[in-house]
Design an enzyme around this catalytic site. Structure first.
Site, mmCIF file in Angstrom:
data_model
loop_
_atom_site.group_PDB
_atom_site.id
_atom_site.type_symbol
_atom_site.label_atom_id
_atom_site.label_comp_id
_atom_site.label_asym_id
_atom_site.label_seq_id
_atom_site.Cartn_x
_atom_site.Cartn_y
_atom_site.Cartn_z
ATOM 1 C CE LYS A 175 -2.570 -21.333 18.250
ATOM 2 N NZ LYS A 175 -2.396 -20.172 17.358
ATOM 3 C CE LYS A 234 -10.417 -27.246 10.481
ATOM 4 N NZ LYS A 234 -10.478 -25.948 11.124
ATOM 5 C CE LYS A 240 -2.445 -23.311 8.921
ATOM 6 N NZ LYS A 240 -2.545 -21.971 8.350
#
Ligand code: TRP
Length: 334
Positions: A114, A196, A199
């Site tokens: 991140k 994967k 969202k």
């Protein structure tokens, strides 16, 4: 409390939950409620570690709550609440910050990822994110924490912090165990099936959101990326079949049949027919959830009542842990 074990998990109200989240996690949670005390929280305090639009967090917090209930998680049987509604999380996180080392946080994979993605905003909240998560879990004496693979490192650090604290002050925290959601239901991107289903994918065609309308769901499945071989075979180790493997896994997860059975059923079918059937099977599972969701999301007063009573019940448990901690570390008791 009786001798049922405690399950705790949380989700961030950022981005829409996907079919992958449902099949891999939420659906299983609904089954756990009979045998465990289940506590599920919307982790809005974790969400602000990267910049967000405030109105989105607010709206999604209620959306996630409505969706959980629509998926069969009973708000009376379980405790559903919003993290920021229980101040004990921030309070315990501060204490645990003082029992966590910089080096431990620096090697967290998610922090490294991140901070690379948000290089302009590497804030200390992002850095100590795992400490807040440890506080979430330890406050409730959770035995098990169902999470995705990407969160396992955070569970490990939670166990380390708890163990360190206990070694100094005695048995204060229960050491929790991570519970990986069953592998079979790992759902991949519809557009890049080696990744994967996420969202946060920029391409909305890559994932099925639990908020999508049913005709959109069907359309996305029908335009899923496959291959040019033209045979429906389940070959999980063959990357060139990743698209078909994924559609087979989805079909398997919604019908309960094994991937091999499904491949057998469609051995002589074309991709078009198969995709149409997968779309229909998925819609059949999602449509009733969606209908219940639509009913709940229209009733904000009810949802807020659930939040209020959830927060109160959560706090009744967490306050006991926090009191113990404050006493142990030497805070003056009145
Ligand atoms: N970090 C988790 C995620 O992004 C969400 C989370 C926050 C969580 N606190 C938690 C999950 C405590 C389990 C337990 O998926």
């Amino acid at each position: 409390m009786d001798d049922k074990k405690i399950i705790f998990s949380g989700v961030q109200p950022s981005g829409n939950l996907t079919l992958g989240n449902y099949l891999g996690a939420i659906r299983n949670w609904a089954k756990l409620q009979k045998d465990y005390h289940c506590i599920y929280a919307m982790m809005d305090m974790h969400t602000i570690t990267v910049r967000q639009t405030p109105a989105d967090i607010r709206r999604r917090t209620l959306e996630v709550l409505a969706l959980y209930i629509a998926c069969g998680i009973d708000p009376e049987e379980n405790i559903l609440f919003v993290q920021s509604h229980n101040p004990n999380h921030a309070e315990l996180a501060w204490v645990l910050n003082c029992y966590t080392y910089m080096g431990e946080m620096q090697r967290m994979t998610q922090f490294k990822d991140k901070s690379a993605r948000h290089a302009d905003n590497i804030n200390t909240g992002l850095f100590t994110y795992p400490v807040l998560m440890a506080a979430d879990i330890l406050l409730y004496g959770a035995d098990y924490v169902p999470v995705g693979k990407d969160q396992m490192q955070h569970i490990e650090i939670c166990r380390d912090i708890a163990g360190r604290f206990n070694a100094i002050y005695g048995d204060v925290f229960k050491i929790p165990e991570g519970l990986l959601s069953k592998s079979g239901a790992k759902i991949m991107s519809l557009q890049e099936p080696t990744k994967k289903m996420s969202k946060s994918d920029e391409n909305p065609k890559a994932y099925i959101s639990m908020m999508d309308d049913m005709n959109v769901v069907a359309k996305k499945i029908k335009s899923a990326v496959t291959d040019s071989e033209g045979v429906i075979e389940y070959r999980p180790d063959d990357e060139s079949k990743a698209g078909i493997n994924n559609l087979i896994s989805i079909m398997s997860a919604v019908t309960g049949k094994t991937p091999e059975e499904i491949a057998g059923d469609y051995a002589s079918a074309g991709y078009g027919t198969f995709k149409a059937d997968v779309a229909e099977a998925v819609v059949e599972v999602l449509a009733p959830i969606r209908a219940e969701y639509d009913r709940l999301i229209a009733d904000k007063a009810y949802l807020k009542d659930i939040c209020a009573s959830g927060a109160q019940r959560a706090r009744a448990i967490s306050q006991r842990t926090l009191n113990k901690v404050y006493k142990k570390v030497g805070f003056l008791q009145l």
